[in-house]
Scaffold this motif. Structure first.
Motif, PDB file in Angstrom:
ATOM      1  N   GLU A 145       0.844  -1.200   0.000  1.00 23.99           N
ATOM      2  CA  GLU A 145       0.000   0.000   0.000  1.00 23.99           C
ATOM      3  C   GLU A 145       0.878   1.249   0.000  1.00 23.99           C
ATOM      4  O   GLU A 145       1.993   1.239   0.510  1.00 23.99           O
ATOM      5  CB  GLU A 145      -0.893   0.018   1.245  1.00 23.99           C
ATOM      6  CG  GLU A 145      -1.763  -1.194   1.425  1.00 23.99           C
ATOM      7  CD  GLU A 145      -2.975  -1.217   0.516  1.00 23.99           C
ATOM      8  OE1 GLU A 145      -3.219  -0.223  -0.190  1.00 23.99           O
ATOM      9  OE2 GLU A 145      -3.671  -2.241   0.520  1.00 23.99           O
ATOM     10  N   GLU A 205       0.661   7.457   1.377  1.00 25.98           N
ATOM     11  CA  GLU A 205       0.104   8.766   1.027  1.00 25.98           C
ATOM     12  C   GLU A 205      -1.361   8.683   0.588  1.00 25.98           C
ATOM     13  O   GLU A 205      -2.023   9.708   0.460  1.00 25.98           O
ATOM     14  CB  GLU A 205       0.956   9.486  -0.025  1.00 25.98           C
ATOM     15  CG  GLU A 205       1.229   8.714  -1.269  1.00 25.98           C
ATOM     16  CD  GLU A 205       2.447   7.785  -1.175  1.00 25.98           C
ATOM     17  OE1 GLU A 205       2.688   7.082  -2.159  1.00 25.98           O
ATOM     18  OE2 GLU A 205       3.130   7.736  -0.138  1.00 25.98           O
ATOM     19  N   ASP A 206      -1.883   7.482   0.417  1.00 20.61           N
ATOM     20  CA  ASP A 206      -3.296   7.295   0.066  1.00 20.61           C
ATOM     21  C   ASP A 206      -4.213   7.265   1.293  1.00 20.61           C
ATOM     22  O   ASP A 206      -5.429   7.263   1.152  1.00 20.61           O
ATOM     23  CB  ASP A 206      -3.493   5.981  -0.696  1.00 20.61           C
ATOM     24  CG  ASP A 206      -2.829   5.995  -2.058  1.00 20.61           C
ATOM     25  OD1 ASP A 206      -2.502   7.096  -2.559  1.00 20.61           O
ATOM     26  OD2 ASP A 206      -2.625   4.903  -2.620  1.00 20.61           O
ATOM     27  N   PHE A 207      -3.620   7.230   2.498  1.00 19.05           N
ATOM     28  CA  PHE A 207      -4.403   7.000   3.709  1.00 19.05           C
ATOM     29  C   PHE A 207      -4.515   8.234   4.593  1.00 19.05           C
ATOM     30  O   PHE A 207      -3.548   8.953   4.813  1.00 19.05           O
ATOM     31  CB  PHE A 207      -3.775   5.886   4.550  1.00 19.05           C
ATOM     32  CG  PHE A 207      -3.943   4.525   3.958  1.00 19.05           C
ATOM     33  CD1 PHE A 207      -5.031   3.748   4.305  1.00 19.05           C
ATOM     34  CD2 PHE A 207      -3.024   4.027   3.056  1.00 19.05           C
ATOM     35  CE1 PHE A 207      -5.196   2.483   3.754  1.00 19.05           C
ATOM     36  CE2 PHE A 207      -3.182   2.772   2.501  1.00 19.05           C
ATOM     37  CZ  PHE A 207      -4.275   2.000   2.851  1.00 19.05           C
ATOM     38  N   PHE A 264      -8.710  12.272   0.204  1.00 18.70           N
ATOM     39  CA  PHE A 264      -8.344  10.899   0.530  1.00 18.70           C
ATOM     40  C   PHE A 264      -9.496   9.957   0.231  1.00 18.70           C
ATOM     41  O   PHE A 264     -10.658  10.293   0.468  1.00 18.70           O
ATOM     42  CB  PHE A 264      -7.947  10.777   2.004  1.00 18.70           C
ATOM     43  CG  PHE A 264      -6.608  11.392   2.290  1.00 18.70           C
ATOM     44  CD1 PHE A 264      -5.454  10.639   2.187  1.00 18.70           C
ATOM     45  CD2 PHE A 264      -6.511  12.730   2.639  1.00 18.70           C
ATOM     46  CE1 PHE A 264      -4.212  11.215   2.425  1.00 18.70           C
ATOM     47  CE2 PHE A 264      -5.280  13.316   2.882  1.00 18.70           C
ATOM     48  CZ  PHE A 264      -4.121  12.550   2.771  1.00 18.70           C
ATOM     49  N   ARG A 301      -9.179   6.637   1.340  1.00 18.66           N
ATOM     50  CA  ARG A 301      -9.082   5.564   2.328  1.00 18.66           C
ATOM     51  C   ARG A 301      -8.766   6.142   3.698  1.00 18.66           C
ATOM     52  O   ARG A 301      -8.002   7.089   3.826  1.00 18.66           O
ATOM     53  CB  ARG A 301      -7.998   4.566   1.917  1.00 18.66           C
ATOM     54  CG  ARG A 301      -8.305   3.971   0.543  1.00 18.66           C
ATOM     55  CD  ARG A 301      -7.253   3.011   0.118  1.00 18.66           C
ATOM     56  NE  ARG A 301      -7.629   1.691   0.625  1.00 18.66           N
ATOM     57  CZ  ARG A 301      -6.827   0.644   0.572  1.00 18.66           C
ATOM     58  NH1 ARG A 301      -5.631   0.747   0.073  1.00 18.66           N
ATOM     59  NH2 ARG A 301      -7.231  -0.519   1.033  1.00 18.66           N
ATOM     60  N   ASP A 334     -12.463   1.940   2.582  1.00 14.66           N
ATOM     61  CA  ASP A 334     -12.436   2.603   1.280  1.00 14.66           C
ATOM     62  C   ASP A 334     -13.625   3.558   1.267  1.00 14.66           C
ATOM     63  O   ASP A 334     -14.771   3.116   1.262  1.00 14.66           O
ATOM     64  CB  ASP A 334     -12.543   1.561   0.171  1.00 14.66           C
ATOM     65  CG  ASP A 334     -12.489   2.149  -1.220  1.00 14.66           C
ATOM     66  OD1 ASP A 334     -12.554   3.392  -1.360  1.00 14.66           O
ATOM     67  OD2 ASP A 334     -12.377   1.374  -2.171  1.00 14.66           O
TER      68      ASP A 334
END
Length: 194
Positions: A75, A78-80, A114, A116, A176
């Motif tokens: 994972e 930076e997506d969380f 974001f 997630r 998600d």
């Protein structure tokens, strides 16, 4: 700030559960979050008294120990958006305020881009995983039900022990945020078709 610490000290458990990991002290401290772009502290008031709080920030601002299990899972941290803590006065539990605080954190995360959200919980509280701790209480089951109802799921292979307490076994839970949007769209399509 002192009022938040008083609330935190008066609560037996936090939602999400991070109190005994050593990561909880001062977690919702506004001065800490003021330094981090995208961070938020949400306060619930009743008659000018703080009865609850929730806080979070982009995961990239958090300790490496929180991101490492996600990186090992392939994972991108930076997506969380990290849901750091939820505090609620015992007298106000069961009144849907937990839901409102979850919604506020998720809304903020979505608004700043974001898709997630994640948090950490004591591994022993998750009934779908191997039991490693004391038996779950009725309250523990209620907390887990709240997480699952909000579409959070434990991320398999994303366990770690905090540096402050290497004997503590923590599990990362993930949501998600697009799931909520997909359900809303499906509901609107049904309403239009019906």
């Amino acid at each position: 700030m002192d009022k938040l610490e008083e609330l935190r000290a008066s609560i037996e458990h936090t939602w999400p559960y991070i109190d005994e990991t050593g990561m909880g002290s001062g977690v919702c401290a506004p001065e800490r979050f003021a330094r981090n772009l995208g961070a938020v502290v949400i306060i619930a008031l009743h008659k000018n008294r703080i009865i609850g709080a929730a806080c979070g920030e982009p995961l990239m601002h958090e300790a490496a120990s929180l991101g490492d299990p996600l990186i090992r899972n392939g994972e991108a941290i930076e997506d969380f958006f990290y849901f750091a803590q939820l505090l609620l006065d015992d007298a106000y539990r069961g009144m849907d305020l937990e839901e409102k605080l979850f919604e506020a954190i998720e809304h903020h995360a979505r608004e700043i881009g974001f898709a997630r959200v994640n948090f950490c919980a004591d591994y022993a509280m998750d009934s779908t995983l191997e039991r490693t701790g004391p038996k779950k209480t009725k309250e523990d089951r209620a907390i887990e039900t709240l997480w699952r109802t909000r579409n959070y799921r434990p991320l398999m292979g994303a366990r770690f022990s905090p540096q402050a307490d290497p004997d503590q076994d923590m599990q990362i839970w993930v949501k998600d945020l697009n799931i909520d949007q997909q359900r809303e769209q499906k509901g609107r399509r049904k309403a239009v078709a019906g």
